[in-house]
Design an enzyme around this catalytic site. Structure first.
Site, short mmCIF file in Angstrom:
data_model
loop_
_atom_site.label_atom_id
_atom_site.label_comp_id
_atom_site.label_asym_id
_atom_site.label_seq_id
_atom_site.Cartn_x
_atom_site.Cartn_y
_atom_site.Cartn_z
CB CYS A 37 -0.96 0.00 1.18
SG CYS A 37 -0.16 0.18 2.79
CB CYS A 59 13.80 2.77 13.67
SG CYS A 59 15.40 2.69 14.47
#
Length: 73
Positions: A37, A59
């Protein structure tokens, strides 16, 4: 209580993410996006001296994670 930013040394399924150069905010870093997406998942950093096999630190925003127990736990 666990605190901090979740970080990983590799993408578990590299086909699930795409890496995009990000030079915003006066920094040079790599954005991690969902390959399906295109949503922002976090950033990956390299060369920080962490003792990981890839010398990378992914991260990832914790809201984008689904944590499940490993088999046998």
């Amino acid at each position: 209580m666990v605190r901090g930013w979740p970080s990983f040394w590799d993408a578990r399924n590299s086909d699930a993410v795409e890496l995009v150069a990000d030079t915003s905010h006066g920094m040079v870093r790599t954005e991690v996006r969902c390959a399906m997406c295109g949503s922002h998942l976090g950033h990956v950093f390299e060369g920080e001296g962490y003792p990981t096999p890839t010398d990378q630190r992914y991260c990832i925003n914790s809201i984008s994670l689904r944590l499940t127990p490993a088999e046998g736990e």
